[in-house]
Structures are given as structure tokens and as C-alpha cells.
Scaffold this motif. Structure first.
Motif, PDB file in Angstrom:
ATOM      1  N   LYS A 104      43.846  41.407  52.764  1.00 10.72           N
ATOM      2  CA  LYS A 104      42.664  40.709  52.247  1.00 10.72           C
ATOM      3  C   LYS A 104      43.011  39.469  51.434  1.00 10.72           C
ATOM      4  O   LYS A 104      42.374  38.444  51.546  1.00 10.72           O
ATOM      5  CB  LYS A 104      41.808  41.673  51.422  1.00 10.72           C
ATOM      6  CG  LYS A 104      40.401  41.189  51.131  1.00 10.72           C
ATOM      7  CD  LYS A 104      39.601  42.337  50.546  1.00 10.72           C
ATOM      8  CE  LYS A 104      38.344  41.847  49.821  1.00 10.72           C
ATOM      9  NZ  LYS A 104      37.446  41.130  50.703  1.00 10.72           N
ATOM     10  N   GLN A 105      44.007  39.570  50.592  1.00  7.74           N
ATOM     11  CA  GLN A 105      44.453  38.389  49.853  1.00  7.74           C
ATOM     12  C   GLN A 105      45.919  38.552  49.465  1.00  7.74           C
ATOM     13  O   GLN A 105      46.379  39.637  49.170  1.00  7.74           O
ATOM     14  CB  GLN A 105      43.599  38.141  48.619  1.00  7.74           C
ATOM     15  CG  GLN A 105      43.461  39.353  47.722  1.00  7.74           C
ATOM     16  CD  GLN A 105      42.397  39.138  46.651  1.00  7.74           C
ATOM     17  OE1 GLN A 105      41.418  38.439  46.871  1.00  7.74           O
ATOM     18  NE2 GLN A 105      42.591  39.731  45.499  1.00  7.74           N
ATOM     19  N   VAL A 120      48.845  32.063  42.795  1.00 10.58           N
ATOM     20  CA  VAL A 120      47.826  31.484  43.664  1.00 10.58           C
ATOM     21  C   VAL A 120      47.404  32.532  44.668  1.00 10.58           C
ATOM     22  O   VAL A 120      48.252  33.255  45.203  1.00 10.58           O
ATOM     23  CB  VAL A 120      48.383  30.264  44.428  1.00 10.58           C
ATOM     24  CG1 VAL A 120      47.332  29.703  45.375  1.00 10.58           C
ATOM     25  CG2 VAL A 120      48.864  29.202  43.469  1.00 10.58           C
ATOM     26  N   LEU A 121      46.130  32.646  44.901  1.00  5.48           N
ATOM     27  CA  LEU A 121      45.649  33.583  45.908  1.00  5.48           C
ATOM     28  C   LEU A 121      45.291  32.854  47.188  1.00  5.48           C
ATOM     29  O   LEU A 121      44.573  31.850  47.157  1.00  5.48           O
ATOM     30  CB  LEU A 121      44.414  34.334  45.402  1.00  5.48           C
ATOM     31  CG  LEU A 121      44.661  35.567  44.548  1.00  5.48           C
ATOM     32  CD1 LEU A 121      43.336  36.251  44.227  1.00  5.48           C
ATOM     33  CD2 LEU A 121      45.599  36.543  45.251  1.00  5.48           C
ATOM     34  N   TYR A 122      45.810  33.346  48.285  1.00  5.94           N
ATOM     35  CA  TYR A 122      45.424  32.815  49.589  1.00  5.94           C
ATOM     36  C   TYR A 122      44.459  33.790  50.244  1.00  5.94           C
ATOM     37  O   TYR A 122      44.664  35.008  50.211  1.00  5.94           O
ATOM     38  CB  TYR A 122      46.656  32.626  50.469  1.00  5.94           C
ATOM     39  CG  TYR A 122      47.518  31.469  50.037  1.00  5.94           C
ATOM     40  CD1 TYR A 122      47.258  30.188  50.507  1.00  5.94           C
ATOM     41  CD2 TYR A 122      48.574  31.647  49.148  1.00  5.94           C
ATOM     42  CE1 TYR A 122      48.034  29.112  50.111  1.00  5.94           C
ATOM     43  CE2 TYR A 122      49.368  30.572  48.756  1.00  5.94           C
ATOM     44  CZ  TYR A 122      49.090  29.311  49.238  1.00  5.94           C
ATOM     45  OH  TYR A 122      49.856  28.257  48.844  1.00  5.94           O
ATOM     46  N   LYS A 123      43.408  33.243  50.842  1.00  4.68           N
ATOM     47  CA  LYS A 123      42.421  34.080  51.528  1.00  4.68           C
ATOM     48  C   LYS A 123      41.990  33.443  52.840  1.00  4.68           C
ATOM     49  O   LYS A 123      42.120  32.233  53.019  1.00  4.68           O
ATOM     50  CB  LYS A 123      41.185  34.274  50.635  1.00  4.68           C
ATOM     51  CG  LYS A 123      41.465  34.934  49.305  1.00  4.68           C
ATOM     52  CD  LYS A 123      40.189  35.138  48.517  1.00  4.68           C
ATOM     53  CE  LYS A 123      39.197  36.022  49.264  1.00  4.68           C
ATOM     54  NZ  LYS A 123      37.932  36.176  48.476  1.00  4.68           N
ATOM     55  N   LEU A 124      41.476  34.251  53.735  1.00  6.17           N
ATOM     56  CA  LEU A 124      40.962  33.733  54.997  1.00  6.17           C
ATOM     57  C   LEU A 124      39.586  33.114  54.794  1.00  6.17           C
ATOM     58  O   LEU A 124      38.769  33.641  54.037  1.00  6.17           O
ATOM     59  CB  LEU A 124      40.852  34.864  56.029  1.00  6.17           C
ATOM     60  CG  LEU A 124      42.157  35.461  56.552  1.00  6.17           C
ATOM     61  CD1 LEU A 124      41.852  36.707  57.382  1.00  6.17           C
ATOM     62  CD2 LEU A 124      42.945  34.456  57.368  1.00  6.17           C
ATOM     63  N   THR A 170      35.193  42.640  59.380  1.00  7.61           N
ATOM     64  CA  THR A 170      34.719  41.292  59.049  1.00  7.61           C
ATOM     65  C   THR A 170      33.932  41.315  57.742  1.00  7.61           C
ATOM     66  O   THR A 170      34.149  40.474  56.861  1.00  7.61           O
ATOM     67  CB  THR A 170      33.813  40.743  60.178  1.00  7.61           C
ATOM     68  OG1 THR A 170      34.583  40.632  61.371  1.00  7.61           O
ATOM     69  CG2 THR A 170      33.258  39.380  59.805  1.00  7.61           C
ATOM     70  N   LYS A 171      33.045  42.273  57.634  1.00  7.39           N
ATOM     71  CA  LYS A 171      32.233  42.396  56.427  1.00  7.39           C
ATOM     72  C   LYS A 171      33.140  42.576  55.209  1.00  7.39           C
ATOM     73  O   LYS A 171      32.954  41.953  54.165  1.00  7.39           O
ATOM     74  CB  LYS A 171      31.289  43.611  56.569  1.00  7.39           C
ATOM     75  CG  LYS A 171      29.982  43.473  55.806  1.00  7.39           C
ATOM     76  CD  LYS A 171      29.217  44.780  55.727  1.00  7.39           C
ATOM     77  CE  LYS A 171      28.851  45.336  57.095  1.00  7.39           C
ATOM     78  NZ  LYS A 171      28.188  46.670  57.012  1.00  7.39           N
ATOM     79  N   GLU A 172      34.141  43.419  55.388  1.00  6.84           N
ATOM     80  CA  GLU A 172      35.099  43.704  54.306  1.00  6.84           C
ATOM     81  C   GLU A 172      35.848  42.439  53.877  1.00  6.84           C
ATOM     82  O   GLU A 172      36.016  42.169  52.687  1.00  6.84           O
ATOM     83  CB  GLU A 172      36.087  44.768  54.809  1.00  6.84           C
ATOM     84  CG  GLU A 172      37.167  45.152  53.827  1.00  6.84           C
ATOM     85  CD  GLU A 172      38.246  46.004  54.522  1.00  6.84           C
ATOM     86  OE1 GLU A 172      37.912  46.762  55.451  1.00  6.84           O
ATOM     87  OE2 GLU A 172      39.426  45.873  54.137  1.00  6.84           O
ATOM     88  N   LEU A 173      36.277  41.657  54.869  1.00  8.63           N
ATOM     89  CA  LEU A 173      37.046  40.446  54.554  1.00  8.63           C
ATOM     90  C   LEU A 173      36.171  39.357  53.941  1.00  8.63           C
ATOM     91  O   LEU A 173      36.665  38.463  53.253  1.00  8.63           O
ATOM     92  CB  LEU A 173      37.717  39.919  55.834  1.00  8.63           C
ATOM     93  CG  LEU A 173      38.884  40.745  56.372  1.00  8.63           C
ATOM     94  CD1 LEU A 173      39.289  40.272  57.758  1.00  8.63           C
ATOM     95  CD2 LEU A 173      40.070  40.694  55.422  1.00  8.63           C
ATOM     96  N   MET A 174      34.860  39.434  54.213  1.00  8.06           N
ATOM     97  CA  MET A 174      33.974  38.401  53.699  1.00  8.06           C
ATOM     98  C   MET A 174      33.593  38.610  52.245  1.00  8.06           C
ATOM     99  O   MET A 174      33.131  37.690  51.592  1.00  8.06           O
ATOM    100  CB  MET A 174      32.708  38.319  54.559  1.00  8.06           C
ATOM    101  CG  MET A 174      32.926  37.541  55.858  1.00  8.06           C
ATOM    102  SD  MET A 174      31.429  37.282  56.847  1.00  8.06           S
ATOM    103  CE  MET A 174      30.227  38.272  56.021  1.00  8.06           C
ATOM    104  N   ARG A 175      33.782  39.845  51.769  1.00 12.24           N
ATOM    105  CA  ARG A 175      33.420  40.106  50.358  1.00 12.24           C
ATOM    106  C   ARG A 175      34.267  39.256  49.426  1.00 12.24           C
ATOM    107  O   ARG A 175      35.454  39.042  49.676  1.00 12.24           O
ATOM    108  CB  ARG A 175      33.566  41.592  50.033  1.00 12.24           C
ATOM    109  CG  ARG A 175      32.344  42.401  50.466  1.00 12.24           C
ATOM    110  CD  ARG A 175      32.321  43.765  49.782  1.00 12.24           C
ATOM    111  NE  ARG A 175      33.274  44.695  50.394  1.00 12.24           N
ATOM    112  CZ  ARG A 175      32.992  45.477  51.445  1.00 12.24           C
ATOM    113  NH1 ARG A 175      31.788  45.436  51.994  1.00 12.24           N
ATOM    114  NH2 ARG A 175      33.885  46.278  51.949  1.00 12.24           N
ATOM    115  N   ASP A 176      33.712  38.841  48.340  1.00 12.66           N
ATOM    116  CA  ASP A 176      34.150  37.780  47.411  1.00 12.66           C
ATOM    117  C   ASP A 176      34.747  36.546  48.033  1.00 12.66           C
ATOM    118  O   ASP A 176      34.658  36.271  49.197  1.00 12.66           O
ATOM    119  CB  ASP A 176      35.112  38.264  46.309  1.00 12.66           C
ATOM    120  CG  ASP A 176      36.118  39.314  46.718  1.00 12.66           C
ATOM    121  OD1 ASP A 176      36.289  40.227  45.917  1.00 12.66           O
ATOM    122  OD2 ASP A 176      36.697  39.221  47.803  1.00 12.66           O
TER     123      ASP A 176
END
Lengths: 135, 135
Positions: B34-35, B78-82, B129-135
Motif C-alpha cells: 500500500k505504501q 518519504v512515502l510513495y503511493k500509487l 482497488t478500494k483498499e488501495l484508494m483509501r487515504d
DNA sequence: AAATTTGCTTGCGTTTTGCAAGTGCAAATA
DNA sequence: TATTTGCACTTGCAAAACGCAAGCAAATTT
């Protein structure tokens, strides 16, 4: 020409074989044209260099994605075709297309095929697979 | 760091961005975790070199696949996210996994997830997808 | 205040790529 | 039959990308 396995992760193992800028384009050509000669690959839009093409064909053959066959009309020509393992990359290829369809501007001709794919993905895969498996 | 478009083919355009041995592994890490911080990526099994990691993160960010965010606990991290564009690569990632499942020996842990995917692919994608979209 | 962590950048030798030219054999042409 | 053309590569070489180790500045920990 040998493969260096980086880990046991399936994504990693897959990329070890066809994770470069050219291999999937070769597979793409074979999915659209069913069979290609060396010269056919050279003709595609991306203009792959001939030495790179040779090394990629070698790598894909070594890893069982494609096979070389004698050309029925000429001994000078060679036919490249997808194996079952190569044909099985069709779902990957389709998902890449669908992703690109969302974020790039596709040529109209490709959009038509994609429309068909979107209508019934499984049916499309089944039909196309059957087609690629003939001879 | 800029992209050289080779053609208007969707496969080609996609490979221009993430068609190399490392980019999809970064995306993979972000899908599973996730991150990630820079250090997290360096820790993965494939042992990417730090300069290559930096250049790939740059490329993926430039092309809108990932974003950098401040780490809530530390200014040094630093946090990387999709991004959504990155999350949309999930179907591609899944199909690669399914292909590899057929032709490689997967670690047991990954097989479990795959079993769930096979049970209902669309449901898995929707949920993840829903999970990855949170925050 | 000193040592460590974190996210990079820099140097440098090795490998891969890309472009052009060349090679050998088959097939078409003269 | 001799010769040119087509086809599937191979070779040479410069340029770019990669991989490893070391360095570096800012933030954090001790």
C-alpha cells in the motif's frame, strides 16, 4: 542468453523473461498476425534493430514462448509462432491494452478491437486463443 | 528522464513507461504494501541498486503512476503511493501472476492469494482497488 | 554533541543498446 | 548458367543504461 533469476516472485520471474521494451511487442505482432517472418518483425512501427530482434527471438524461443517453423513456400524464410505458453500471455496483453486505452490516445483501428474486448472479455480471449492455436 | 515514444501502439506506449525489469516490481511492492519508503523498496528480494531505484521512482512519478507524500511521523522519510493510474495496473499485475502461476513454481504464500483471485477475479480487483484508494 | 538513519547523488567499470555494414544461403532473374 | 536479389541473421563499434560502492545533506536518535 541465459536468464538470471532475481527472486521467486512470479512478477519478477516473468519480467526476467519478457520484461524489456521489445519482447512483448514481438508477442503482440504474433497475436495480431498469427505468424511472422524475421522481416515482418523488422517492418513494425517501432523499428527494432536487427541484432536486438535476433537476441529477443532467441530468448523467447529458449523460454518456450515462441517456436520457429519452416516456411511452407520457401526454405529461405522462417516462420515464428506463439506456443501455448505464448498464447497464454493474451490476457496480460489485453489488460495492458485496456489500461492504455484509459490513459493514452489509441489509434481508431485499435479502439474498435478494444470495444469488442470490453463487450465480453472472456469470450474474446476464448475465441482469439482458439484462433491462435489452429495449425 | 524523458520518454521516447516509439509508436502510437498502446502496448508500445505502456512499455515506454514501465517496460523494464524494475518498474513493475516497484508497483508490485506498492500493491502489496500500500505504501513504501525509499528504504522499503531497497529491502525487497530483488535487490535493486539505489541509483536505479531513484531513476525509476522519478520516471513513475513523472508519468503519474506514483506520488510522493510526506511521512506523517518523520520529515526524513518519504512515502510513495500509487495514483489511480497506478492502481489501474492491478488487472495487468494479476494476469501476470496468473500466467506465472501456470508456468513457474510460486511460493506457497503467493499461491494462497492467487487461489482467492481465481475464485472471483472481478471481486478481488474491486476489493483491492478500494483498499488501495483509501487515504 | 556525536552517531545513525534516510533519501538520495556521484564515479566508474561493465553490460546492453542502437545503428550500419557485412555474411551466407536460397530463390528469382537474366 | 551466371548473377542479382531476398532473407535471416552476425559483426563492429560508439553511445547509453546498468550495477556496485562510496559520498552527502538533512533529519532523527542516543
Amino acid at each position: 542468453m541465459d536468464i538470471k533469476m532475481r527472486s521467486s516472485c512470479p512478477i519478477s520471474s516473468s519480467l526476467d523473461i519478457w520484461g524489456d521494451k521489445w519482447s512483448l511487442l514481438i508477442v503482440r505482432d504474433l497475436m495480431f498476425s498469427k505468424q511472422c517472418t524475421y522481416g515482418d518483425f523488422l517492418k513494425s512501427d517501432e523499428k527494432i534493430a536487427t541484432n536486438i530482434l535476433a537476441s529477443r527471438l532467441q530468448m523467447l524461443e529458449t523460454n518456450g514462448i515462441i517456436i520457429k517453423q519452416d516456411h511452407p513456400q520457401s526454405k529461405a524464410k522462417v516462420l515464428y509462432k506463439l506456443t501455448q505458453k505464448g498464447i497464454d500471455l493474451l490476457p496480460v496483453m489485453i489488460e495492458i491494452n485496456l489500461w492504455a486505452d484509459k490513459y493514452f490516445t489509441l489509434p481508431a483501428e485499435r479502439k474498435e478491437i478494444l470495444a469488442e474486448v470490453k463487450k465480453d472479455k472472456d469470450a474474446f480471449i476464448k475465441e482469439k486463443t482458439k484462433e491462435l492455436m489452429r495449425d
